[in-house]
Design a protein around this motif. Structure first.
Motif, PDB file in Angstrom:
ATOM      1  N   GLY A 150       0.933  -1.190   0.143  1.00  0.00           N
ATOM      2  CA  GLY A 150      -0.092   0.000   0.082  1.00  0.00           C
ATOM      3  C   GLY A 150       0.705   1.308   0.123  1.00  0.00           C
ATOM      4  O   GLY A 150       0.349   2.119  -0.637  1.00  0.00           O
ATOM      5  N   SER A 151       2.105   1.210   0.775  1.00  0.00           N
ATOM      6  CA  SER A 151       2.855   2.427   0.638  1.00  0.00           C
ATOM      7  C   SER A 151       3.402   2.463  -0.705  1.00  0.00           C
ATOM      8  O   SER A 151       3.675   4.069  -1.173  1.00  0.00           O
ATOM      9  CB  SER A 151       3.910   2.037   1.675  1.00  0.00           C
ATOM     10  N   ILE A 152       4.017   1.510  -1.193  1.00  0.00           N
ATOM     11  CA  ILE A 152       4.321   1.788  -2.713  1.00  0.00           C
ATOM     12  C   ILE A 152       3.568   2.198  -3.717  1.00  0.00           C
ATOM     13  O   ILE A 152       3.512   3.430  -4.389  1.00  0.00           O
ATOM     14  CB  ILE A 152       4.969   0.444  -3.273  1.00  0.00           C
ATOM     15  N   LEU A 153       2.077   1.786  -3.531  1.00  0.00           N
ATOM     16  CA  LEU A 153       1.226   2.422  -4.238  1.00  0.00           C
ATOM     17  C   LEU A 153       0.733   3.887  -3.943  1.00  0.00           C
ATOM     18  O   LEU A 153       0.518   4.700  -4.988  1.00  0.00           O
ATOM     19  CB  LEU A 153      -0.335   1.379  -4.202  1.00  0.00           C
ATOM     20  N   ALA A 154       0.585   4.027  -2.780  1.00  0.00           N
ATOM     21  CA  ALA A 154       0.352   5.407  -2.163  1.00  0.00           C
ATOM     22  C   ALA A 154       1.277   6.361  -2.806  1.00  0.00           C
ATOM     23  O   ALA A 154       1.211   7.534  -3.015  1.00  0.00           O
ATOM     24  CB  ALA A 154       0.620   5.408  -0.677  1.00  0.00           C
ATOM     25  N   LEU A 155       2.675   6.064  -2.662  1.00  0.00           N
ATOM     26  CA  LEU A 155       3.754   6.914  -2.931  1.00  0.00           C
ATOM     27  C   LEU A 155       3.434   7.358  -4.573  1.00  0.00           C
ATOM     28  O   LEU A 155       3.699   8.480  -4.969  1.00  0.00           O
ATOM     29  CB  LEU A 155       5.130   6.258  -2.723  1.00  0.00           C
ATOM     30  N   ALA A 156       3.189   6.370  -5.624  1.00  0.00           N
ATOM     31  CA  ALA A 156       2.717   6.587  -6.772  1.00  0.00           C
ATOM     32  C   ALA A 156       1.703   7.653  -7.068  1.00  0.00           C
ATOM     33  O   ALA A 156       1.608   8.393  -7.915  1.00  0.00           O
ATOM     34  CB  ALA A 156       2.616   5.185  -7.344  1.00  0.00           C
TER      35      ALA A 156
ATOM     36  N   GLY B  89       0.719  15.032   1.534  1.00  0.00           N
ATOM     37  CA  GLY B  89       1.030  16.239   2.739  1.00  0.00           C
ATOM     38  C   GLY B  89       2.365  16.674   2.903  1.00  0.00           C
ATOM     39  O   GLY B  89       3.194  17.667   3.026  1.00  0.00           O
ATOM     40  N   GLY B  90       2.946  15.339   3.081  1.00  0.00           N
ATOM     41  CA  GLY B  90       4.519  15.508   3.277  1.00  0.00           C
ATOM     42  C   GLY B  90       5.140  16.034   2.196  1.00  0.00           C
ATOM     43  O   GLY B  90       6.217  16.717   2.516  1.00  0.00           O
ATOM     44  N   LEU B  91       5.078  15.736   1.029  1.00  0.00           N
ATOM     45  CA  LEU B  91       5.666  16.238  -0.079  1.00  0.00           C
ATOM     46  C   LEU B  91       5.388  17.810  -0.105  1.00  0.00           C
ATOM     47  O   LEU B  91       6.404  18.445  -0.509  1.00  0.00           O
ATOM     48  CB  LEU B  91       5.373  15.378  -1.330  1.00  0.00           C
ATOM     49  N   ARG B  92       4.268  18.298   0.107  1.00  0.00           N
ATOM     50  CA  ARG B  92       3.764  19.436  -0.073  1.00  0.00           C
ATOM     51  C   ARG B  92       4.394  20.319   1.193  1.00  0.00           C
ATOM     52  O   ARG B  92       4.577  21.598   1.320  1.00  0.00           O
ATOM     53  CB  ARG B  92       2.292  19.786  -0.207  1.00  0.00           C
ATOM     54  N   ALA B  93       4.819  19.591   2.337  1.00  0.00           N
ATOM     55  CA  ALA B  93       5.478  20.342   3.538  1.00  0.00           C
ATOM     56  C   ALA B  93       6.975  20.633   3.250  1.00  0.00           C
ATOM     57  O   ALA B  93       7.435  21.271   3.984  1.00  0.00           O
ATOM     58  CB  ALA B  93       5.226  19.517   4.554  1.00  0.00           C
TER      59      ALA B  93
ATOM     60  N   ILE C 182      16.902  14.967  -0.789  1.00  0.00           N
ATOM     61  CA  ILE C 182      16.572  16.100   0.349  1.00  0.00           C
ATOM     62  C   ILE C 182      14.713  15.985   0.366  1.00  0.00           C
ATOM     63  O   ILE C 182      14.156  16.039   1.378  1.00  0.00           O
ATOM     64  CB  ILE C 182      16.745  17.276  -0.634  1.00  0.00           C
ATOM     65  N   ILE C 183      13.960  16.076  -0.786  1.00  0.00           N
ATOM     66  CA  ILE C 183      12.595  15.867  -0.846  1.00  0.00           C
ATOM     67  C   ILE C 183      12.039  14.773  -0.002  1.00  0.00           C
ATOM     68  O   ILE C 183      11.277  14.996   0.913  1.00  0.00           O
ATOM     69  CB  ILE C 183      12.112  15.974  -2.228  1.00  0.00           C
ATOM     70  N   LEU C 184      12.491  13.552  -0.258  1.00  0.00           N
ATOM     71  CA  LEU C 184      12.073  12.376   0.232  1.00  0.00           C
ATOM     72  C   LEU C 184      12.237  12.386   1.591  1.00  0.00           C
ATOM     73  O   LEU C 184      11.241  11.968   2.566  1.00  0.00           O
ATOM     74  CB  LEU C 184      12.533  11.070  -0.481  1.00  0.00           C
ATOM     75  N   PRO C 185      13.346  12.632   2.291  1.00  0.00           N
ATOM     76  CA  PRO C 185      13.629  12.319   3.543  1.00  0.00           C
ATOM     77  C   PRO C 185      12.966  13.456   4.601  1.00  0.00           C
ATOM     78  O   PRO C 185      12.242  13.098   5.480  1.00  0.00           O
ATOM     79  CB  PRO C 185      14.991  12.499   3.933  1.00  0.00           C
ATOM     80  N   ILE C 186      12.797  14.724   3.945  1.00  0.00           N
ATOM     81  CA  ILE C 186      11.902  15.814   4.622  1.00  0.00           C
ATOM     82  C   ILE C 186      10.614  15.347   4.595  1.00  0.00           C
ATOM     83  O   ILE C 186       9.979  15.332   5.538  1.00  0.00           O
ATOM     84  CB  ILE C 186      12.474  17.042   4.025  1.00  0.00           C
ATOM     85  N   ALA C 187      10.025  14.885   3.501  1.00  0.00           N
ATOM     86  CA  ALA C 187       8.545  14.401   3.469  1.00  0.00           C
ATOM     87  C   ALA C 187       8.352  13.297   4.341  1.00  0.00           C
ATOM     88  O   ALA C 187       7.109  13.290   5.079  1.00  0.00           O
ATOM     89  CB  ALA C 187       8.329  14.010   2.021  1.00  0.00           C
ATOM     90  N   ILE C 188       9.093  12.400   4.627  1.00  0.00           N
ATOM     91  CA  ILE C 188       8.851  11.239   5.415  1.00  0.00           C
ATOM     92  C   ILE C 188       8.966  11.609   6.864  1.00  0.00           C
ATOM     93  O   ILE C 188       8.218  11.370   7.505  1.00  0.00           O
ATOM     94  CB  ILE C 188      10.119  10.218   5.202  1.00  0.00           C
ATOM     95  N   ARG C 189       9.849  12.650   7.144  1.00  0.00           N
ATOM     96  CA  ARG C 189       9.913  13.234   8.520  1.00  0.00           C
ATOM     97  C   ARG C 189       8.573  13.947   8.951  1.00  0.00           C
ATOM     98  O   ARG C 189       8.013  13.728  10.070  1.00  0.00           O
ATOM     99  CB  ARG C 189      11.035  14.133   8.604  1.00  0.00           C
ATOM    100  N   HIS C 190       7.872  14.620   8.050  1.00  0.00           N
ATOM    101  CA  HIS C 190       6.754  15.386   8.105  1.00  0.00           C
ATOM    102  C   HIS C 190       5.711  14.315   8.234  1.00  0.00           C
ATOM    103  O   HIS C 190       4.642  14.665   9.022  1.00  0.00           O
ATOM    104  CB  HIS C 190       6.290  16.353   7.010  1.00  0.00           C
ATOM    105  N   ALA C 191       5.650  13.240   7.356  1.00  0.00           N
ATOM    106  CA  ALA C 191       4.508  12.519   7.437  1.00  0.00           C
ATOM    107  C   ALA C 191       4.436  11.372   8.329  1.00  0.00           C
ATOM    108  O   ALA C 191       3.464  10.533   8.508  1.00  0.00           O
ATOM    109  CB  ALA C 191       4.462  11.892   5.745  1.00  0.00           C
ATOM    110  N   LEU C 192       5.501  11.020   8.997  1.00  0.00           N
ATOM    111  CA  LEU C 192       5.834   9.977   9.862  1.00  0.00           C
ATOM    112  C   LEU C 192       4.650   9.747  10.958  1.00  0.00           C
ATOM    113  O   LEU C 192       4.309   8.721  10.922  1.00  0.00           O
ATOM    114  CB  LEU C 192       7.081   9.861  10.513  1.00  0.00           C
ATOM    115  N   PRO C 193       4.386  10.977  11.602  1.00  0.00           N
ATOM    116  CA  PRO C 193       3.472  10.669  12.598  1.00  0.00           C
ATOM    117  C   PRO C 193       2.118  10.122  12.282  1.00  0.00           C
ATOM    118  O   PRO C 193       1.415   9.310  12.724  1.00  0.00           O
ATOM    119  CB  PRO C 193       3.287  11.967  13.309  1.00  0.00           C
ATOM    120  N   ALA C 194       1.633  10.850  11.218  1.00  0.00           N
ATOM    121  CA  ALA C 194       0.120  10.438  10.480  1.00  0.00           C
ATOM    122  C   ALA C 194       0.342   8.909   9.852  1.00  0.00           C
ATOM    123  O   ALA C 194      -0.678   8.060  10.012  1.00  0.00           O
ATOM    124  CB  ALA C 194      -0.088  11.372   9.615  1.00  0.00           C
ATOM    125  N   TYR C 195       1.585   8.718   9.583  1.00  0.00           N
ATOM    126  CA  TYR C 195       1.777   7.412   8.748  1.00  0.00           C
ATOM    127  C   TYR C 195       1.844   6.419   9.874  1.00  0.00           C
ATOM    128  O   TYR C 195       1.292   5.410   9.518  1.00  0.00           O
ATOM    129  CB  TYR C 195       3.124   7.407   8.093  1.00  0.00           C
TER     130      TYR C 195
END
Length: 233
Positions: free
Chosen positions: A32-38, A118-122, A145-158
């Motif tokens: 689901g995470s792979i599909l969600a990223l796409a 939301g993480g990517l837009r953050a 840059i983009i992916l690590p920062i986006a993951i950090r923002h998205a991790l609590p909700a994820y």
């Protein structure tokens, strides 16, 4: 009066369903995470058509109950057996395990895609421009840059979604899968002692989710250098 011996025997029986519960959860969350990223990338970079397609997917799978989706995949698609056999897909849809995985995957992808979007837009434009000033672009910019920062923002909700999916695996019992809840239902049918059995089943889920939340906290700590620096100082 609660029968401790019966509850212990119940615990040992339900424990045999934990590997299947974890397998369902891990397989569905990873796929689901792979599909969600796409889907989230399609929503962010795909223009109006990509946003509309991603929005339609999210609307359908977030707007309908997971139980209904599971029934439609397992029981509903079974009505098209001959067509699925012609397509070579019947081996997949005749197995309740794969139907449960598919339903869980499609459902969590809808929720995770919004979390990832939301993480990517953050990720701020200043951070992207700073990376470009250092010579990064394309895949390197996204990966470093983009992916690590986006993951950090998205991790609590994820992390919340991971917990929800672990609990959602209990719905797989309605299509004959003998994970923890399925085994609990079988024991209740044999003994008619629902209270003790569901107390034990709930305790098992609580223990699993406690371990998962601790692991998520460790990942969040590892992804946050400022937290580590503050602790060291």
């Amino acid at each position: 009066m609660t029968d401790i011996g019966f509850m212990w025997d119940t615990f040992l029986t339900l424990l045999t369903g934990v590997p299947l519960t974890l397998e369902l959860a891990v397989t569905s969350i990873v796929a689901g995470s792979i599909l969600a990223l796409a889907i989230s990338l399609l929503a962010v970079t795909g223009g109006a058509m990509g946003r509309n397609a991603a929005g339609a997917y999210v609307f359908v799978f977030r707007g309908s109950p997971l139980l209904v989706q599971m029934f439609l995949i397992y029981y509903g698609l079974g009505q098209f057996r001959h067509g699925l056999q012609d397509l070579g897909l019947w081996w997949f849809f005749r197995e309740p395990y794969w139907c449960a995985v598919l339903a869980l995957t499609l459902n969590t992808a809808a929720y995770c895609s919004e979390i990832f979007r939301g993480g990517l837009r953050a990720v701020s434009s200043q951070e992207i421009e700073a990376a470009r000033a250092c010579g990064m672009s394309g895949v390197l910019l996204f990966r470093r840059i983009i992916l690590p920062i986006a993951i950090r923002h998205a991790l609590p909700a994820y992390g919340n979604e991971i917990i929800l999916m672990l609990k959602a695996t209990a719905l797989a019992s309605v299509i004959t899968i003998m994970e923890v809840t399925g085994l609990a239902g079988k024991l209740i049918a044999d003994s008619f002692r629902a209270f003790e059995i569901f107390i034990v089943a709930g305790a098992i889920y609580l223990a699993i989710n406690f371990i998962v939340t601790r692991m998520l906290l460790l990942v969040e700590f590892w992804l946050s250098p400022h937290m580590r620096m503050r602790l060291q100082s």
